[in-house]
Design a protein around this motif. Structure first.
Motif, PDB file in Angstrom:
ATOM      1  N   ILE A 194      51.073  41.082  49.171  1.00 22.99           N
ATOM      2  CA  ILE A 194      51.508  42.181  48.309  1.00 22.99           C
ATOM      3  C   ILE A 194      52.980  42.032  47.946  1.00 22.99           C
ATOM      4  CG2 ILE A 194      51.928  44.674  48.239  1.00 22.99           C
ATOM      5  CD1 ILE A 194      49.332  44.922  49.949  1.00 22.99           C
ATOM      6  N   ARG A 195      53.822  41.729  48.949  1.00 22.14           N
ATOM      7  CA  ARG A 195      55.262  41.590  48.694  1.00 22.14           C
ATOM      8  C   ARG A 195      55.565  40.454  47.736  1.00 22.14           C
ATOM      9  NH1 ARG A 195      56.410  41.093  54.342  1.00 22.14           N
ATOM     10  NH2 ARG A 195      57.256  39.118  53.673  1.00 22.14           N
ATOM     11  N   VAL A 196      54.843  39.354  47.826  1.00 23.56           N
ATOM     12  CA  VAL A 196      55.107  38.199  46.973  1.00 23.56           C
ATOM     13  C   VAL A 196      54.300  38.291  45.675  1.00 23.56           C
ATOM     14  CG1 VAL A 196      54.912  35.681  46.830  1.00 23.56           C
ATOM     15  CG2 VAL A 196      55.717  36.741  48.921  1.00 23.56           C
ATOM     16  N   GLY A 197      53.083  38.788  45.747  1.00 23.20           N
ATOM     17  CA  GLY A 197      52.219  38.833  44.574  1.00 23.20           C
ATOM     18  C   GLY A 197      52.655  39.843  43.527  1.00 23.20           C
ATOM     19  N   ALA A 198      53.191  40.972  43.946  1.00 21.87           N
ATOM     20  CA  ALA A 198      53.592  42.012  42.992  1.00 21.87           C
ATOM     21  C   ALA A 198      54.672  41.534  42.025  1.00 21.87           C
ATOM     22  CB  ALA A 198      54.039  43.268  43.739  1.00 21.87           C
ATOM     23  N   PRO A 199      55.742  40.899  42.502  1.00 21.62           N
ATOM     24  CA  PRO A 199      56.742  40.404  41.537  1.00 21.62           C
ATOM     25  C   PRO A 199      56.185  39.310  40.617  1.00 21.62           C
ATOM     26  CG  PRO A 199      57.698  40.510  43.724  1.00 21.62           C
ATOM     27  CD  PRO A 199      56.235  40.776  43.872  1.00 21.62           C
ATOM     28  N   ILE A 200      55.290  38.480  41.138  1.00 19.28           N
ATOM     29  CA  ILE A 200      54.679  37.448  40.296  1.00 19.28           C
ATOM     30  C   ILE A 200      53.847  38.108  39.206  1.00 19.28           C
ATOM     31  CG2 ILE A 200      52.968  35.578  40.268  1.00 19.28           C
ATOM     32  CD1 ILE A 200      53.993  34.842  43.087  1.00 19.28           C
ATOM     33  N   TRP A 201      53.048  39.106  39.574  1.00 26.26           N
ATOM     34  CA  TRP A 201      52.218  39.814  38.608  1.00 26.26           C
ATOM     35  C   TRP A 201      53.073  40.515  37.557  1.00 26.26           C
ATOM     36  CZ3 TRP A 201      51.760  45.084  37.605  1.00 26.26           C
ATOM     37  CH2 TRP A 201      50.693  45.436  36.782  1.00 26.26           C
ATOM     38  N   LEU A 202      54.133  41.184  38.003  1.00 24.47           N
ATOM     39  CA  LEU A 202      55.011  41.902  37.086  1.00 24.47           C
ATOM     40  C   LEU A 202      55.698  40.935  36.116  1.00 24.47           C
ATOM     41  CD1 LEU A 202      56.188  44.631  36.281  1.00 24.47           C
ATOM     42  CD2 LEU A 202      58.023  44.229  37.924  1.00 24.47           C
ATOM     43  N   THR A 203      56.184  39.824  36.622  1.00 17.67           N
ATOM     44  CA  THR A 203      56.835  38.821  35.777  1.00 17.67           C
ATOM     45  C   THR A 203      55.862  38.259  34.750  1.00 17.67           C
ATOM     46  OG1 THR A 203      58.320  38.238  37.590  1.00 17.67           O
ATOM     47  CG2 THR A 203      58.118  36.646  35.804  1.00 17.67           C
ATOM     48  N   THR A 204      54.645  37.974  35.176  1.00 21.60           N
ATOM     49  CA  THR A 204      53.631  37.459  34.258  1.00 21.60           C
ATOM     50  C   THR A 204      53.308  38.471  33.175  1.00 21.60           C
ATOM     51  OG1 THR A 204      52.681  36.179  36.077  1.00 21.60           O
ATOM     52  CG2 THR A 204      51.328  36.452  34.128  1.00 21.60           C
ATOM     53  N   ASN A 205      53.183  39.734  33.538  1.00 19.74           N
ATOM     54  CA  ASN A 205      52.885  40.777  32.554  1.00 19.74           C
ATOM     55  C   ASN A 205      54.000  40.943  31.532  1.00 19.74           C
ATOM     56  OD1 ASN A 205      50.283  41.857  33.167  1.00 19.74           O
ATOM     57  ND2 ASN A 205      51.168  42.574  35.081  1.00 19.74           N
ATOM     58  N   ILE A 206      55.225  40.938  31.987  1.00 20.63           N
ATOM     59  CA  ILE A 206      56.352  41.076  31.065  1.00 20.63           C
ATOM     60  C   ILE A 206      56.416  39.875  30.130  1.00 20.63           C
ATOM     61  CG2 ILE A 206      58.883  41.128  30.923  1.00 20.63           C
ATOM     62  CD1 ILE A 206      58.808  42.859  33.493  1.00 20.63           C
ATOM     63  N   ALA A 207      56.214  38.676  30.676  1.00 23.60           N
ATOM     64  CA  ALA A 207      56.231  37.467  29.841  1.00 23.60           C
ATOM     65  C   ALA A 207      55.101  37.494  28.815  1.00 23.60           C
ATOM     66  CB  ALA A 207      56.122  36.228  30.719  1.00 23.60           C
ATOM     67  N   ALA A 208      53.916  37.915  29.205  1.00 20.68           N
ATOM     68  CA  ALA A 208      52.788  37.988  28.270  1.00 20.68           C
ATOM     69  C   ALA A 208      53.062  39.018  27.179  1.00 20.68           C
ATOM     70  CB  ALA A 208      51.503  38.316  29.013  1.00 20.68           C
ATOM     71  N   TYR A 209      53.638  40.148  27.540  1.00 21.55           N
ATOM     72  CA  TYR A 209      53.972  41.181  26.559  1.00 21.55           C
ATOM     73  C   TYR A 209      54.995  40.671  25.548  1.00 21.55           C
ATOM     74  CZ  TYR A 209      56.136  45.274  24.504  1.00 21.55           C
ATOM     75  OH  TYR A 209      56.657  46.165  23.618  1.00 21.55           O
ATOM     76  N   THR A 240      48.254  34.652  35.895  1.00 26.12           N
ATOM     77  CA  THR A 240      48.703  35.085  37.225  1.00 26.12           C
ATOM     78  C   THR A 240      47.991  34.301  38.314  1.00 26.12           C
ATOM     79  OG1 THR A 240      49.185  37.292  36.398  1.00 26.12           O
ATOM     80  CG2 THR A 240      48.949  37.071  38.760  1.00 26.12           C
ATOM     81  N   ILE A 241      46.695  34.085  38.160  1.00 21.44           N
ATOM     82  CA  ILE A 241      45.950  33.320  39.161  1.00 21.44           C
ATOM     83  C   ILE A 241      46.395  31.862  39.160  1.00 21.44           C
ATOM     84  CG2 ILE A 241      43.647  32.483  39.810  1.00 21.44           C
ATOM     85  CD1 ILE A 241      44.154  35.432  40.476  1.00 21.44           C
ATOM     86  N   LEU A 242      46.492  31.255  37.975  1.00 20.21           N
ATOM     87  CA  LEU A 242      46.833  29.830  37.896  1.00 20.21           C
ATOM     88  C   LEU A 242      48.249  29.530  38.378  1.00 20.21           C
ATOM     89  CD1 LEU A 242      45.222  28.822  34.484  1.00 20.21           C
ATOM     90  CD2 LEU A 242      44.394  28.313  36.785  1.00 20.21           C
ATOM     91  N   VAL A 243      49.173  30.402  38.086  1.00 19.26           N
ATOM     92  CA  VAL A 243      50.564  30.176  38.478  1.00 19.26           C
ATOM     93  C   VAL A 243      50.869  30.829  39.822  1.00 19.26           C
ATOM     94  CG1 VAL A 243      52.971  30.625  37.846  1.00 19.26           C
ATOM     95  CG2 VAL A 243      51.321  29.978  36.095  1.00 19.26           C
ATOM     96  N   GLY A 244      50.371  32.047  40.005  1.00 16.56           N
ATOM     97  CA  GLY A 244      50.717  32.817  41.194  1.00 16.56           C
ATOM     98  C   GLY A 244      50.097  32.312  42.475  1.00 16.56           C
ATOM     99  N   ALA A 245      48.827  31.919  42.438  1.00 15.47           N
ATOM    100  CA  ALA A 245      48.151  31.491  43.670  1.00 15.47           C
ATOM    101  C   ALA A 245      48.824  30.272  44.314  1.00 15.47           C
ATOM    102  CB  ALA A 245      46.677  31.225  43.398  1.00 15.47           C
ATOM    103  N   PRO A 246      49.123  29.223  43.557  1.00 13.87           N
ATOM    104  CA  PRO A 246      49.830  28.100  44.187  1.00 13.87           C
ATOM    105  C   PRO A 246      51.228  28.483  44.691  1.00 13.87           C
ATOM    106  CG  PRO A 246      48.844  27.391  42.133  1.00 13.87           C
ATOM    107  CD  PRO A 246      48.705  28.881  42.188  1.00 13.87           C
ATOM    108  N   LEU A 247      51.892  29.370  43.951  1.00 13.96           N
ATOM    109  CA  LEU A 247      53.228  29.798  44.371  1.00 13.96           C
ATOM    110  C   LEU A 247      53.167  30.598  45.667  1.00 13.96           C
ATOM    111  CD1 LEU A 247      56.210  29.800  43.676  1.00 13.96           C
ATOM    112  CD2 LEU A 247      55.808  31.821  42.268  1.00 13.96           C
ATOM    113  N   VAL A 248      52.210  31.505  45.768  1.00 17.18           N
ATOM    114  CA  VAL A 248      52.046  32.286  47.000  1.00 17.18           C
ATOM    115  C   VAL A 248      51.672  31.360  48.154  1.00 17.18           C
ATOM    116  CG1 VAL A 248      50.628  34.037  48.153  1.00 17.18           C
ATOM    117  CG2 VAL A 248      51.499  34.447  45.852  1.00 17.18           C
ATOM    118  N   ALA A 249      50.796  30.396  47.907  1.00 19.63           N
ATOM    119  CA  ALA A 249      50.411  29.441  48.959  1.00 19.63           C
ATOM    120  C   ALA A 249      51.612  28.625  49.421  1.00 19.63           C
ATOM    121  CB  ALA A 249      49.302  28.532  48.452  1.00 19.63           C
TER     122      ALA A 249
END
Length: 78
Positions: free
Chosen positions: A36-51, A8-17
Motif C-alpha cells: 500500500i505504501r509503495v503502490g499508492a504513489p505509483i498508482w497516483l503518478t500513473t493516473n496523473i501522467a495518463a490524465y 500501473t501493472i506493467l510498470v508498478g509491479a516490477p518496481l514494487v518487486a
C-alpha cells in the motif's frame, strides 16, 4: 481507466518487486502495508501522467482553435 490500470501493472509491479528486496517483509501484514505504501504513489503518478497525456492529445487533435460562432443579433422584424 483501462490504460491506467495496465500501465500501473506493467510498470508498478516490477518496481514494487524490486523495492521489496530492500525491506524485511516477514509477515503478511508487513507485506500488505509495504504494498500500500509503495503502490499508492505509483498508482497516483500513473493516473496523473495518463490524465496529462490525454489532455495533451485532446488539445493537439482540436488544433487549439475554437470554431467561429456567428453573432446573433436581434432584428426589428421579430
Amino acid at each position: 481507466m483501462q490504460v491506467t490500470f495496465v500501465v500501473t501493472i506493467l510498470v508498478g509491479a516490477p518496481l514494487v518487486a524490486l523495492l521489496s528486496t530492500t525491506v524485511e517483509l516477514s509477515t503478511w501484514g508487513a507485506r500488505a502495508n509495504f504494498a500500500i505504501r509503495v503502490g499508492a504513489p505509483i498508482w497516483l503518478t500513473t493516473n496523473i501522467a495518463a490524465y496529462l497525456y490525454a489532455k495533451y492529445k485532446r488539445e493537439a487533435s482540436d488544433g487549439g482553435e475554437q470554431p467561429e460562432q456567428p453573432e446573433s443579433t436581434a432584428t426589428d422584424d421579430e
